[in-house]
Design an enzyme around this catalytic site. Structure first.
Site, PDB file in Angstrom:
ATOM      1  N   ASN A  28      -5.398  -9.816  -7.094  1.00  0.00           N
ATOM      2  CA  ASN A  28      -5.591 -10.386  -5.756  1.00  0.00           C
ATOM      3  C   ASN A  28      -6.977 -11.013  -5.627  1.00  0.00           C
ATOM      4  O   ASN A  28      -7.205 -11.843  -4.762  1.00  0.00           O
ATOM      5  CB  ASN A  28      -5.393  -9.328  -4.664  1.00  0.00           C
ATOM      6  CG  ASN A  28      -6.135  -8.051  -4.945  1.00  0.00           C
ATOM      7  OD1 ASN A  28      -5.988  -7.465  -6.007  1.00  0.00           O
ATOM      8  ND2 ASN A  28      -6.945  -7.616  -4.011  1.00  0.00           N
ATOM      9  N   HIS A  78       3.974 -10.135   4.241  1.00  0.00           N
ATOM     10  CA  HIS A  78       2.992 -11.047   4.859  1.00  0.00           C
ATOM     11  C   HIS A  78       2.236 -11.898   3.852  1.00  0.00           C
ATOM     12  O   HIS A  78       1.504 -12.814   4.231  1.00  0.00           O
ATOM     13  CB  HIS A  78       2.004 -10.268   5.731  1.00  0.00           C
ATOM     14  CG  HIS A  78       1.035  -9.407   4.987  1.00  0.00           C
ATOM     15  ND1 HIS A  78      -0.260  -9.789   4.789  1.00  0.00           N
ATOM     16  CD2 HIS A  78       1.159  -8.192   4.399  1.00  0.00           C
ATOM     17  CE1 HIS A  78      -0.899  -8.825   4.116  1.00  0.00           C
ATOM     18  NE2 HIS A  78      -0.049  -7.849   3.870  1.00  0.00           N
ATOM     19  N   THR A 114      13.004   5.226  11.470  1.00  0.00           N
ATOM     20  CA  THR A 114      13.902   4.128  11.866  1.00  0.00           C
ATOM     21  C   THR A 114      13.428   2.830  11.227  1.00  0.00           C
ATOM     22  O   THR A 114      12.247   2.494  11.313  1.00  0.00           O
ATOM     23  CB  THR A 114      13.892   3.986  13.409  1.00  0.00           C
ATOM     24  OG1 THR A 114      14.271   5.252  13.949  1.00  0.00           O
ATOM     25  CG2 THR A 114      14.830   2.897  13.880  1.00  0.00           C
ATOM     26  N   SER A 120       4.569  -6.873  -0.249  1.00  0.00           N
ATOM     27  CA  SER A 120       4.444  -6.978   1.215  1.00  0.00           C
ATOM     28  C   SER A 120       4.909  -8.356   1.659  1.00  0.00           C
ATOM     29  O   SER A 120       4.538  -9.358   1.042  1.00  0.00           O
ATOM     30  CB  SER A 120       2.976  -6.849   1.647  1.00  0.00           C
ATOM     31  OG  SER A 120       2.430  -5.621   1.255  1.00  0.00           O
ATOM     32  N   GLN A 155       0.891 -10.172  -4.948  1.00  0.00           N
ATOM     33  CA  GLN A 155       0.331 -11.526  -4.890  1.00  0.00           C
ATOM     34  C   GLN A 155       1.259 -12.583  -5.488  1.00  0.00           C
ATOM     35  O   GLN A 155       0.952 -13.767  -5.418  1.00  0.00           O
ATOM     36  CB  GLN A 155      -1.020 -11.566  -5.633  1.00  0.00           C
ATOM     37  CG  GLN A 155      -2.135 -10.840  -4.916  1.00  0.00           C
ATOM     38  CD  GLN A 155      -2.577 -11.542  -3.631  1.00  0.00           C
ATOM     39  OE1 GLN A 155      -2.449 -12.761  -3.503  1.00  0.00           O
ATOM     40  NE2 GLN A 155      -3.086 -10.784  -2.688  1.00  0.00           N
ATOM     41  N   THR A 188       0.851  -1.194   0.000  1.00  0.00           N
ATOM     42  CA  THR A 188       0.000   0.000   0.000  1.00  0.00           C
ATOM     43  C   THR A 188       0.886   1.243   0.000  1.00  0.00           C
ATOM     44  O   THR A 188       0.702   2.160  -0.821  1.00  0.00           O
ATOM     45  CB  THR A 188      -0.922   0.017   1.251  1.00  0.00           C
ATOM     46  OG1 THR A 188      -1.767  -1.122   1.182  1.00  0.00           O
ATOM     47  CG2 THR A 188      -1.750   1.281   1.332  1.00  0.00           C
ATOM     48  N   CYS A 234     -14.686  -5.280   1.891  1.00  0.00           N
ATOM     49  CA  CYS A 234     -15.786  -4.326   1.972  1.00  0.00           C
ATOM     50  C   CYS A 234     -15.326  -3.300   2.988  1.00  0.00           C
ATOM     51  O   CYS A 234     -15.247  -3.583   4.173  1.00  0.00           O
ATOM     52  CB  CYS A 234     -17.038  -5.049   2.458  1.00  0.00           C
ATOM     53  SG  CYS A 234     -18.254  -3.930   3.112  1.00  0.00           S
TER      54      CYS A 234
END
Ligand code: PMP
Length: 379
Positions: A151, A201, A237, A199, A179, A72, A325
């Site tokens: 995604n 995660h 940092t 990302s 993705q 993002t 949503c």
């Protein structure tokens, strides 16, 4: 009740080996990587080694990697700092109509400010047509954003052709690889992209950390100001443990990529084949083969996703609609609209996303439970 997780595209559990690699940077090697003392130097060494690893695994050089909080931020950073800096004679921007909201929302704001934006359509299988894109380009096109894979519906975009087209015309190109990285090959040279966002995660690393690749020679203004970390392109940092975790997760992803993708493709194909046989009134969304190995996406006649997801949840199965949503007021997914689905069908959607710990039994359980639940809740 045992939980069966089919929502890996939303986020994934952190691999135990990643946790192990991160641990020292929370405790004994906790220094600020900008501090010149021994603990700072130790943290800085880990940070820079992680940067080198990430760069090597995506075909970049270390100075091209900015560690940040995730895709993002990376997408917002590129759009908000690059588009306003485009010269007047190159201020036309093209984005695919199925981009993630972290691309579309900044784009909407820029459009409201008078920037010239074209939304490139996708075909009914969710793929950007390269000829369409070529036709949408003009002398004034200065920037393109197309995601590597959706995604929601998993459609894999012709990213190399798009990158090549952009490079030939000296158009800056952002590829959102959120993705795909760590799951299938992602290489910035192959993609001929100027920016790549992702990302940790999504590939068994920690949440809240990611990276943005910015091609050497492309100047990008800092998104956060107030420090010269990340070569002055992102103050604050650094999240050393997070960067170490991201690099480790990417390394593991690369070493297991072929085998994991093959296994998930086999199960994905089984779901795509068998769900429409077991249940009437089902549409498979996205391209049948040109799609993420771990994504199966369906729309069902005569039911609502909320009831479906709730019933699956009660049976211990965690899945998703494929789109968030956000406001509480349900809007049909822009992606499903872009592939031509009616609002009714779009509201009856289900995304099943597989991952490292999916088992054959999980697939069997879904194929047993899903038809019963659909029958029960159909209006
Ligand atoms: N782009 C794509 C394609 C994504 O799937 C996601 C996460 N769903 C993002 C960007 C944003 O990632 P994050 O929430 O980690 O910032």
């Amino acid at each position: 009740m045992k939980k069966i997780y089919f929502d890996y595209a939303s986020t994934s559990p952190v691999d135990p080996l990643v946790i192990k690699a991160m641990e020292p940077y929370f405790s004994q090697a906790f220094g600020n990587p900008s501090s010149p003392h021994a603990l700072g130097r130790e943290a800085n060494k880990a940070l820079e080694e992680s940067r080198e690893k990430v760069a090597r695994l995506i075909g970049a050089v270390p100075e091209e990697i900015i560690f940040n909080s995730g895709a993002t931020e990376g997408n917002n950073h590129v759009l908000e700092e690059i588009i306003p800096s485009l010269k007047r004679e190159a201020n036309h921007v093209i984005v695919s109509s199925i981009e993630h909201h972290s691309v579309l929302e900044p784009i909407e704001s820029l459009r409201a400010k008078g920037f010239n934006i074209t939304f490139c359509p996708v075909d009914p299988e969710g793929l950007v047509n390269v000829d369409h894109l070529r036709k949408a380009m003009s002398e004034k096109t200065g920037f393109i954003a197309v995601m590597h894979a959706s995604n929601e519906i998993g459609a894999l975009q012709p990213i190399r052709e798009i990158g090549q087209l952009a490079r030939e015309r000296k158009i800056l190109f952002l590829a959102d690889a959120c993705q795909t990285i760590g799951h299938i090959p992602v290489n910035v040279k192959d993609f001929a992209c100027d920016f790549l966002s992702f990302s940790a995660h999504k590939f068994y690393g920690p949440k809240g950390v990611g990276a943005l690749y910015v091609r050497r020679g492309v100047n990008i203004a800092p998104y956060f100001r107030g420090g010269d970390q990340e070569r002055g392109r992102r103050a604050s940092t650094q999240n050393v443990a997070g960067a170490v975790g991201l690099a480790k997760a990417l390394e593991i992803g690369h070493s297991q990529m072929g085998q994991e993708a093959a296994e998930q493709t086999k199960w994905r194909n089984r779901l795509l084949r068998e769900v429409p046989k077991l249940i009437d009134g089902v549409k498979v969304n996205g391209h049948l083969t040109n799609r993420l190995p771990n994504n199966a996406h369906f729309s069902f006649d005569g039911l609502g996703s909320e009831a479906l997801l709730m019933s699956l949840d009660m049976a211990g199965i965690c899945a998703s609609m494929g789109s968030a949503c956000t406001s509480g007021a349900m809007e049909p997914s822009h992606v499903l609209r872009a592939i031509g689905l009616s609002d009714e069908l779009a509201f009856g959607s289900l995304r099943i996303s597989l991952g490292r710990w999916t088992t054959e039994e999980d697939i069997e359980c879904l194929l047993k439970e899903l038809p019963q639940i659909v029958r029960r809740i159909r209006i």
